[in-house]
Motif scaffolding. Structure first.
Motif, PDB file in Angstrom:
ATOM      1  N   LYS A 171      -6.085  -1.129   1.463  1.00  0.00           N
ATOM      2  CA  LYS A 171      -6.229   0.019   0.558  1.00  0.00           C
ATOM      3  C   LYS A 171      -7.703   0.412   0.414  1.00  0.00           C
ATOM      4  O   LYS A 171      -8.058   1.589   0.471  1.00  0.00           O
ATOM      5  N   PHE A 175      -6.409   2.694   4.462  1.00  0.00           N
ATOM      6  CA  PHE A 175      -5.162   2.614   5.238  1.00  0.00           C
ATOM      7  C   PHE A 175      -3.989   3.078   4.376  1.00  0.00           C
ATOM      8  O   PHE A 175      -3.939   2.799   3.184  1.00  0.00           O
ATOM      9  N   VAL A 176      -3.037   3.748   5.009  1.00  0.00           N
ATOM     10  CA  VAL A 176      -1.798   4.136   4.332  1.00  0.00           C
ATOM     11  C   VAL A 176      -0.748   3.051   4.602  1.00  0.00           C
ATOM     12  O   VAL A 176      -0.564   2.628   5.749  1.00  0.00           O
ATOM     13  N   GLN A 234      -5.058   5.647   9.966  1.00  0.00           N
ATOM     14  CA  GLN A 234      -5.061   4.202   9.704  1.00  0.00           C
ATOM     15  C   GLN A 234      -3.813   3.852   8.899  1.00  0.00           C
ATOM     16  O   GLN A 234      -3.641   4.338   7.781  1.00  0.00           O
TER      17      GLN A 234
END
Lengths: 477, 477
Positions: A171, A175-176, A234
């Motif tokens: 996080k 990034f998802v 990402q």
């Protein structure tokens, strides 16, 4: 924080009064009680399970634990409180004053004003015995009770902290998070054996598949993450994966957790290895900082000497060597291997072990494996005469392979050829199609979460770092 | 943060030099570029997919997106850069200067010095068309491509944020995270239909089960969480659960995610409902604060008017009424129901809908259900003549049942009787045994994560809030 109060508005709607809301109780967790700084005799309530009882002529000492920390809270009570029910394993509620402890081992203790036994413990039948240190093998027979021991308590708290640390790591870097599916109709992406899934009613009275096609439990979220990496630069996932391997080894489970990430627009393996090394180290540092006593317990009782090994890994840069170099090293070794090292053959456990030791017990990335050894989606290095792909494995002390990753073949025609060669053209049309619409160089990796815990804690058997282990011939509870 | 540097130490070990480490590229995500405060013309590199192209006589405008935010970054380039490949869906790398934008719609823009097309987009074959707003039903046909639209991008970013918010919620309150198992040998805990699991090799050549017993995909982590709540006073899990229900409804999936929590030492339902309400509100607040544009997109285009509904839910206290009161309300209703409301019968969807509307579209907890309607593990209220258990459901506008929970029967003899009545004595000996060793009053709940997303975003169909929906007759990819 949103706190709700009175229910006046509710009363508008109903003639009969709704249940009154309770005020939160003055309950304190053991962890919070132990951390109290100013102990000027506040009245508190603590609830937990008795871990030890020491009865003296005029004083009764109890230690109670509620799972919030390894350490228990010492209760000091008048001997008149003593009774048969105040025994190891019983649950109690204690009200009293939190005071500074005269003892050196703890900062505070609870001077009991009232003790209530909530639930007795049938000591004879309880497989966990007072003051005994049971071997982990013994505890594995009691999957519903073993979490009540210090050692499993510590391992599971570390597991929880590591989970949180991994989520934070990704996080913080933007990034998802993606929930990749557990049930999948892809049946041939991996080498491992598969579990098949079907509605149980259809097994009893077959009338076609529930999903119209045969479906399986996922062996990796990679291909689904690659779908997402065509829109999010990402992404990561952290979930259960499955292998129906007939293995009783100390490093394999039928159901285990993987942390997987996929990064778009990267063009070399070093961008990947950097993230892998950062993930390994940053998670370990977070765990060490948030539950040092739990880690210490594991290192002290389960794996003496493993504390130094962990520190050694954290303070050194991980190494990178090519598969070709690794084979050269193995060939020059004075050791006799069961499997003769040879370019083009898989590295065996004995080889991995030798390489890590040869590298001074520092984790080592092995990169650029023979194309023939790896699956269709890995990126062709177009080298020669020894044809390789941009694959990477991380080998670590005590565990062997911890991460696997690669650059993915993003070039339509290269991938098309690889699929044709593997006889997968039809099944993976959707995967090939990702390369038709704004394809980008990308790569990713997966880390076995249980192996990671084994590595940092020095736990020998993977069955002891997961709450409910599943393996061949065993699915308890 | 640990950063690795040179590899001098590595060189000690190997004669051949390992691959050199790359410096991290000067790449900036679109989100970070858009947030840049001081734009004094730094040179940066941004990579992403083209979302729009506008070609003027002397200037070319592009908008590029990399999934880090809904908003795209405007690129301003000399018209000489214009070419056929710079089209909707193509991937590009742009180098240039980040400058303050003269336009009102954005804070900054990128003055391109170099534009490289990375991957073309075959516009004819691409099912997502430039400047078209495709219906969600249409996009569902393309599970590998639909994340490339604005709307799915927004929903999936919200899903990721909500996931992180839920983990934080529990961590901040001292809950221990537990990975409850996906494969289980408990076959009768729930009412829903089950998926059975078997090694595919055993299906081809039957020779006994892989695990020696029939195994199933979990329908809930509750019983396993209860194991843990005998050692940790607060635990939670957040993972996939499964129902082989033959349903095509807009609220059901065969594979969906549940957030489940179990709390020891609680003795009344109001302690539970408080946590449920806090979880609902705190997660929504976090999502609203971290990705307001994504939520706005959903409210604006998918569910006009649903923004007010969410605000209404967040600023009011949730209501609590008993099942008995709910039946009274339904009986007094002027509306004609297909199912006549009656004490002792389940609440139907039409009843749930009426109750929520009757409560002014504020979420409402229904507590104390008839014992005969609920499973064996719920705590007997010992009331009469209408015999109830301490169960709770939360009904919310638009979705219906969102949470289910209860106090659990912690009393050995009560539970023993319930198990006997349900014919489950043998199968649940281990569960009964938890009550022999320091049993404590406890309770917990589960929240359907997809339904939660539907509720806060106003998304009508559950298939649109999960990356890869699985339901009867459909398991794509």
């Amino acid at each position: 924080m949103l706190r709700t109060g009175c229910l006046l508005r509710a009363l508008r709607f109903f003639s009969s009064a709704p249940c009154p809301r309770h005020k939160p109780s003055g309950r304190l967790s053991v962890r919070d009680a132990l951390r109290a700084q100013h102990t000027s005799g506040e009245r508190v309530k603590v609830q937990g399970w008795i871990r030890s009882v020491r009865s003296q002529k005029e004083v009764l000492f109890l230690h109670i634990n509620d799972g919030s920390s390894l350490e228990s809270l010492q209760i000091v009570a008048d001997a008149s409180f003593d009774c048969r029910e105040l025994a190891f394993g019983s649950s109690v509620e204690v009200q009293g004053q939190l005071v500074k402890s005269p003892a050196k081992r703890q900062n505070v203790e609870l001077k009991a004003e009232n003790i209530t036994v909530i639930g007795n413990c049938d000591a004879k039948a309880f497989p966990i015995k007072y003051k005994e240190r049971h071997p982990l093998e013994y505890l594995r027979q009691y999957p519903h009770l073993r979490c009540r021991t210090n050692v499993l308590g510590s391992i599971l708290r570390v597991r929880s902290e590591a989970t949180a640390a991994i989520h934070s790591f990704f996080k913080d870097r933007g990034f998802v998070h993606i929930h990749t599916p557990v049930i999948t109709s892809n049946d041939c992406e991996g080498a491992g054996e598969l579990f098949q899934v079907e509605a149980s009613s259809k097994i009893k009275a077959p009338e076609g598949n529930f999903f119209d096609v045969p479906t399986f439990l996922t062996v990796s979220g990679q291909l689904h993450l690659e779908v997402m990496s065509g829109a999010f630069a990402q992404v990561f996932t952290f979930g259960p994966t499955f292998r129906a391997e007939n293995s009783q080894s100390r490093r394999h489970l039928a159901e285990f957790y993987m942390v997987e990430a996929e990064i778009s627009f990267i063009e070399n393996l070093q961008d990947l290895t950097q993230i892998m090394e950062d993930l390994f180290k940053s998670t370990a540092m977070m765990v060490l900082s948030n539950c040092p006593e739990d880690v210490e317990l594991c290192h002290k009782f389960l794996a003496p000497g493993k504390k130094d090994r962990l520190e050694h890994m954290l303070k050194n840069n991980f190494l990178i060597i090519s598969y070709t170099e690794a084979v050269e090293i193995l060939k020059k070794a004075s050791q006799n291997f069961t499997f003769t090292p040879e370019w083009g053959a898989d590295l065996q456990t004995e080889h991995e072990k030798y390489l890590v030791e040869h590298c001074g017990n520092i984790p080592v990335f092995i990169i650029n494996y023979p194309l023939a050894l790896k699956p269709f989606y890995m990126r062709d290095n177009e080298d020669g005469p020894q044809h390789t792909v941009a694959a990477v494995d991380l080998l670590v002390p005590g565990v062997g392979e911890l991460f696997g990753g690669s650059l993915r073949e993003e070039r339509y025609h290269f991938l098309e050829q690889q699929l044709a060669r593997s006889g997968l053209t039809e099944a993976y049309q959707w995967y090939l199609e990702l390369r038709r619409f704004g394809s980008v160089p990308h790569g990713g990796f997966g880390m076995g979460f249980e192996r990671y815990l084994q590595c940092i804690l020095g736990v020998d058997n993977i069955k002891d770092v997961i709450p409910f282990p599943r393996f061949t011939h065993s699915c308890l509870l």
